[in-house]
Design an enzyme around this catalytic site. Sequence first.
Site, short mmCIF file in Angstrom:
data_model
loop_
_atom_site.label_atom_id
_atom_site.label_comp_id
_atom_site.label_asym_id
_atom_site.label_seq_id
_atom_site.Cartn_x
_atom_site.Cartn_y
_atom_site.Cartn_z
N LYS A 25 0.88 -1.35 0.03
CA LYS A 25 -0.13 0.11 -0.02
C LYS A 25 0.94 1.20 -0.07
O LYS A 25 0.61 2.14 -0.60
CB LYS A 25 -1.04 0.04 1.26
CG LYS A 25 -1.98 -1.02 1.30
CD LYS A 25 -2.92 -1.11 2.29
CE LYS A 25 -2.52 -1.13 3.69
NZ LYS A 25 -1.90 -2.15 4.25
N ARG A 100 -9.63 0.21 7.69
CA ARG A 100 -9.23 -1.24 8.08
C ARG A 100 -10.48 -1.71 8.63
O ARG A 100 -10.23 -3.07 9.08
CB ARG A 100 -7.96 -1.21 8.96
CG ARG A 100 -6.46 -1.23 8.16
CD ARG A 100 -5.68 -1.19 9.27
NE ARG A 100 -4.49 -1.96 9.12
CZ ARG A 100 -3.22 -1.03 8.62
NH1 ARG A 100 -3.47 0.23 8.19
NH2 ARG A 100 -2.21 -1.65 8.61
N ARG A 139 11.71 -7.09 5.70
CA ARG A 139 11.61 -5.44 5.61
C ARG A 139 12.36 -4.68 6.47
O ARG A 139 12.40 -4.79 7.61
CB ARG A 139 10.05 -5.13 5.72
CG ARG A 139 9.69 -3.65 5.23
CD ARG A 139 8.25 -3.33 5.14
NE ARG A 139 7.43 -3.64 6.12
CZ ARG A 139 5.97 -3.04 6.27
NH1 ARG A 139 5.58 -2.76 5.36
NH2 ARG A 139 5.53 -3.25 7.41
N ARG A 172 10.66 -2.39 12.09
CA ARG A 172 9.73 -2.23 12.99
C ARG A 172 9.56 -3.08 13.77
O ARG A 172 9.73 -4.38 13.59
CB ARG A 172 8.67 -1.97 12.12
CG ARG A 172 8.62 -0.75 11.27
CD ARG A 172 7.42 -0.40 10.22
NE ARG A 172 6.29 -0.90 10.60
CZ ARG A 172 4.93 -0.61 9.86
NH1 ARG A 172 5.31 -0.26 8.67
NH2 ARG A 172 3.84 -1.52 10.13
N ARG A 183 -0.80 -9.90 12.81
CA ARG A 183 -1.48 -8.73 11.90
C ARG A 183 -2.07 -9.47 10.68
O ARG A 183 -3.13 -8.92 10.40
CB ARG A 183 -0.21 -7.86 11.31
CG ARG A 183 0.28 -7.04 12.41
CD ARG A 183 1.55 -6.35 12.05
NE ARG A 183 1.54 -5.47 11.05
CZ ARG A 183 2.64 -4.88 10.43
NH1 ARG A 183 3.68 -5.65 10.33
NH2 ARG A 183 2.35 -4.15 9.47
P1 AMP Z 1 0.64 0.27 8.64
O1 AMP Z 1 2.28 1.16 8.43
O2 AMP Z 1 -0.33 0.63 7.79
O3 AMP Z 1 1.28 -1.19 8.70
O4 AMP Z 1 0.14 0.19 9.96
C1 AMP Z 1 1.11 0.01 11.15
C2 AMP Z 1 0.17 -0.10 12.42
O5 AMP Z 1 -0.50 0.95 12.56
C3 AMP Z 1 -1.17 -1.10 12.03
O6 AMP Z 1 -0.74 -2.50 12.48
C4 AMP Z 1 -2.09 -0.86 13.17
O7 AMP Z 1 -1.68 -1.15 14.45
C5 AMP Z 1 -2.03 0.87 13.17
N1 AMP Z 1 -2.95 1.34 12.10
C6 AMP Z 1 -2.41 2.05 11.13
N2 AMP Z 1 -3.77 2.22 10.39
C7 AMP Z 1 -4.98 1.85 11.11
C8 AMP Z 1 -6.21 1.90 11.07
N3 AMP Z 1 -6.76 2.39 9.97
N4 AMP Z 1 -6.94 1.18 12.04
C9 AMP Z 1 -6.35 0.83 12.88
N5 AMP Z 1 -5.13 0.68 13.08
C10 AMP Z 1 -4.14 1.36 12.14
#
Ligand code: AMP
Length: 230
Positions: A25, A100, A139, A172, A183
């Site tokens: 994404k 999400r 990653r 991370r 996840r």
């Molecule tokens: P990402 O960088 O998109 O993988 O997001 C990292 C983490 O941020 C996710 O695993 C969630 O813990 C949190 N997060 C990001 N976007 C959302 C969302 N829309 N709803 C809930 N948690 C989110």
Amino acid sequence: MSQAAKNLSPSTPIVVLLGGPGSGKGTHGQALAAALDYQHLSSGEHFRDHIRRLTPLGRRAAEFIEGGQLVPDDVTIDLVRAMLGGCPDASGFVLDGYPRSLAQAEALEQVASAFGCVVTRALYLDVSDDEIVRRLSGRLTCRGCGRTCHETSKPPARPGVCDACGGELFRRTDDEPATIRQRIAVFHRMIDPLRDFYRATGRLMEVAAEGPVQEVSARVIAKAKSSVAQ
Ligand code: AMP
């Protein structure tokens, strides 16, 4: 409504990107935003920035992110308001990582309209679980610019150093193997109702998202452009 929100045109388009962790994404979202001249907004990146700056929002989100859980919807919706309100002059948005959950998608309809925006398309990046595990477990993320690379399939020229900005690369905490599995499980619980929501309103497009990065980006851009041109 804030002064910032008033500057957006009455129907500023939002394209949302749906997909599992590591589905690309961020990478394809940036390519798409550049191609459409839209603003790319990543909820994950914004959360990490709030955590680094120890803001109240960052404090509310940190423990969930570190455990591989979704941040509660009310915190996340506050973040989206802040992200949209922070870009008054954008001609459109690529929203990466939000929504999400079905509740978030429903809330986005209201929040978007309050900011003079409308969700025009939901692009689903389709990647298998095996590929997600492979991508996330290698990653590396840059502390400076947030770009990612991969230990084996896209290694940096100098170990530990970002090719794009020279910043420090790190893994991370939520890219550790146990958290990756967590996840993926969360993703599978949430994605079907979300896709159904956008399918039912005629906005869902699915993109096969495995294969060379540039080819996938080109597919994503072509799909999004076909909708923007409507
Ligand atoms: P990402 O960088 O998109 O993988 O997001 C990292 C983490 O941020 C996710 O695993 C969630 O813990 C949190 N997060 C990001 N976007 C959302 C969302 N829309 N709803 C809930 N948690 C989110």
